[in-house]
Design a protein around this motif. Structure first.
Motif, PDB file in Angstrom:
ATOM      1  N   LYS A  26       0.812  -1.205   0.000  1.00 32.27           N
ATOM      2  CA  LYS A  26       0.000   0.000   0.000  1.00 32.27           C
ATOM      3  C   LYS A  26       0.857   1.272   0.000  1.00 32.27           C
ATOM      4  O   LYS A  26       1.866   1.333   0.684  1.00 32.27           O
ATOM      5  CB  LYS A  26      -0.926   0.010   1.223  1.00 32.27           C
ATOM      6  CG  LYS A  26      -1.937  -1.115   1.213  1.00 32.27           C
ATOM      7  CD  LYS A  26      -2.708  -1.175   2.521  1.00 32.27           C
ATOM      8  CE  LYS A  26      -3.849  -2.172   2.469  1.00 32.27           C
ATOM      9  NZ  LYS A  26      -3.432  -3.538   2.355  1.00 32.27           N
ATOM     10  N   ALA A  27       0.404   2.255  -0.772  1.00 29.56           N
ATOM     11  CA  ALA A  27       1.020   3.581  -0.768  1.00 29.56           C
ATOM     12  C   ALA A  27       0.010   4.553  -0.161  1.00 29.56           C
ATOM     13  O   ALA A  27      -1.092   4.690  -0.673  1.00 29.56           O
ATOM     14  CB  ALA A  27       1.405   4.007  -2.185  1.00 29.56           C
ATOM     15  N   VAL A  28       0.374   5.191   0.949  1.00 28.37           N
ATOM     16  CA  VAL A  28      -0.546   6.077   1.668  1.00 28.37           C
ATOM     17  C   VAL A  28      -0.285   7.527   1.245  1.00 28.37           C
ATOM     18  O   VAL A  28       0.860   7.961   1.149  1.00 28.37           O
ATOM     19  CB  VAL A  28      -0.370   5.934   3.185  1.00 28.37           C
ATOM     20  CG1 VAL A  28      -1.294   6.876   3.941  1.00 28.37           C
ATOM     21  CG2 VAL A  28      -0.600   4.481   3.614  1.00 28.37           C
ATOM     22  N   PHE A  29      -1.379   8.271   1.000  1.00 29.36           N
ATOM     23  CA  PHE A  29      -1.249   9.696   0.686  1.00 29.36           C
ATOM     24  C   PHE A  29      -2.421  10.448   1.320  1.00 29.36           C
ATOM     25  O   PHE A  29      -3.404   9.848   1.769  1.00 29.36           O
ATOM     26  CB  PHE A  29      -1.186   9.926  -0.831  1.00 29.36           C
ATOM     27  CG  PHE A  29      -2.418   9.511  -1.588  1.00 29.36           C
ATOM     28  CD1 PHE A  29      -3.418  10.431  -1.903  1.00 29.36           C
ATOM     29  CD2 PHE A  29      -2.598   8.186  -1.991  1.00 29.36           C
ATOM     30  CE1 PHE A  29      -4.556  10.048  -2.606  1.00 29.36           C
ATOM     31  CE2 PHE A  29      -3.725   7.803  -2.699  1.00 29.36           C
ATOM     32  CZ  PHE A  29      -4.701   8.730  -3.002  1.00 29.36           C
ATOM     33  N   GLN A  30      -2.307  11.773   1.353  1.00 35.04           N
ATOM     34  CA  GLN A  30      -3.287  12.606   2.053  1.00 35.04           C
ATOM     35  C   GLN A  30      -3.899  13.628   1.100  1.00 35.04           C
ATOM     36  O   GLN A  30      -3.195  14.225   0.275  1.00 35.04           O
ATOM     37  CB  GLN A  30      -2.583  13.325   3.207  1.00 35.04           C
ATOM     38  CG  GLN A  30      -3.495  14.086   4.137  1.00 35.04           C
ATOM     39  CD  GLN A  30      -2.728  14.708   5.294  1.00 35.04           C
ATOM     40  OE1 GLN A  30      -1.524  14.922   5.208  1.00 35.04           O
ATOM     41  NE2 GLN A  30      -3.420  14.996   6.379  1.00 35.04           N
ATOM     42  N   LEU A  31      -5.218  13.809   1.219  1.00 34.85           N
ATOM     43  CA  LEU A  31      -5.915  14.837   0.459  1.00 34.85           C
ATOM     44  C   LEU A  31      -6.353  15.935   1.424  1.00 34.85           C
ATOM     45  O   LEU A  31      -7.080  15.686   2.373  1.00 34.85           O
ATOM     46  CB  LEU A  31      -7.148  14.266  -0.243  1.00 34.85           C
ATOM     47  CG  LEU A  31      -6.923  13.235  -1.359  1.00 34.85           C
ATOM     48  CD1 LEU A  31      -8.246  12.850  -1.994  1.00 34.85           C
ATOM     49  CD2 LEU A  31      -5.963  13.757  -2.421  1.00 34.85           C
ATOM     50  N   ASN A  32      -5.892  17.149   1.187  1.00 37.95           N
ATOM     51  CA  ASN A  32      -6.263  18.296   2.015  1.00 37.95           C
ATOM     52  C   ASN A  32      -7.387  19.099   1.354  1.00 37.95           C
ATOM     53  O   ASN A  32      -7.669  18.946   0.196  1.00 37.95           O
ATOM     54  CB  ASN A  32      -5.044  19.193   2.259  1.00 37.95           C
ATOM     55  CG  ASN A  32      -4.015  18.476   3.141  1.00 37.95           C
ATOM     56  OD1 ASN A  32      -4.354  17.944   4.187  1.00 37.95           O
ATOM     57  ND2 ASN A  32      -2.796  18.435   2.688  1.00 37.95           N
TER      58      ASN A  32
END
Length: 195
Positions: A189-195
């Motif tokens: 899994k590659a984790v990323f954030q949406l602001n």
């Protein structure tokens, strides 16, 4: 080579980049000892066909090459940034790597690829949902070499069968997980954030 996919109005451009060794390594992908069959018959044929047999002599060398271990072909997922502002779209990258010591023939076509975005148990987006067409693209990947495809995700939801989805993925610092899939292989899994 560039592969284009239309996904519910979004263009999926997957640029697969590979080495120039695919033509030379194609012969090693068929390690069948076919050359050993003509050799005995050549001894029983007239000298003219016996002279044609030595030209097939390099084939036994190719047939002695070890076969590719498909378990050493891996898929990884990454994003171009760890976090995105409200107006930024994540660039999702699927990477296929041959971790073996011999060339491997791998189908890296759109028939095998999937870019999957989830958030907890929420299945947010899949490139397979609205895929207009799927194609096979078999390439020979050299030992240690990789092929990559990029998908610019426009922060939309999708549903199986390309059903309309009104809701959009949440922002405000929510975390999402990108998983790259190629056939039965799935990336970590590659984790990323949406602001």
């Amino acid at each position: 080579m560039v592969i284009a996919l239309v996904v519910s109005g979004f263009a999926l451009a997957g640029a697969f980049r590979g080495g120039s060794q695919q033509a030379s390594s194609t012969q090693s992908s068929s390690p069948e000892p076919a050359a050993s069959t003509p050799a005995p018959s050549a001894a029983a044929t007239p000298p003219a066909s016996a002279q044609a047999t030595p030209s097939a002599a390099p084939s036994p060398t190719a047939s002695a090459t070890p076969s590719c271990n498909q378990n050493l072909v891996t898929v990884s997922a990454s994003t171009d940034k760890p976090a995105y502002g409200p107006a930024e779209n994540p660039l999702l990258t699927l990477k296929v790597t041959n971790g073996g010591t011999v060339p491997c023939e791998v189908n890296i076509g759109t028939s095998q690829m999937e870019f999957l975005v989830t958030s907890g148990s929420d299945r947010v987006f899949s490139s397979k949902d609205c895929q207009a067409s799927s194609e096979d693209l078999v390439k020979v990947i050299a030992p240690g070499a990789s092929e990559t495809a990029n998908f610019p995700w426009s922060r939309t939801r999708s549903a199986d069968g390309c059903k309309a989805v009104a809701a959009a993925p949440g922002g405000g610092g929510a975390y999402y997980i990108f998983t790259a899939k190629l056939g039965s292989r799935a990336s970590p899994k590659a984790v990323f954030q949406l602001n």
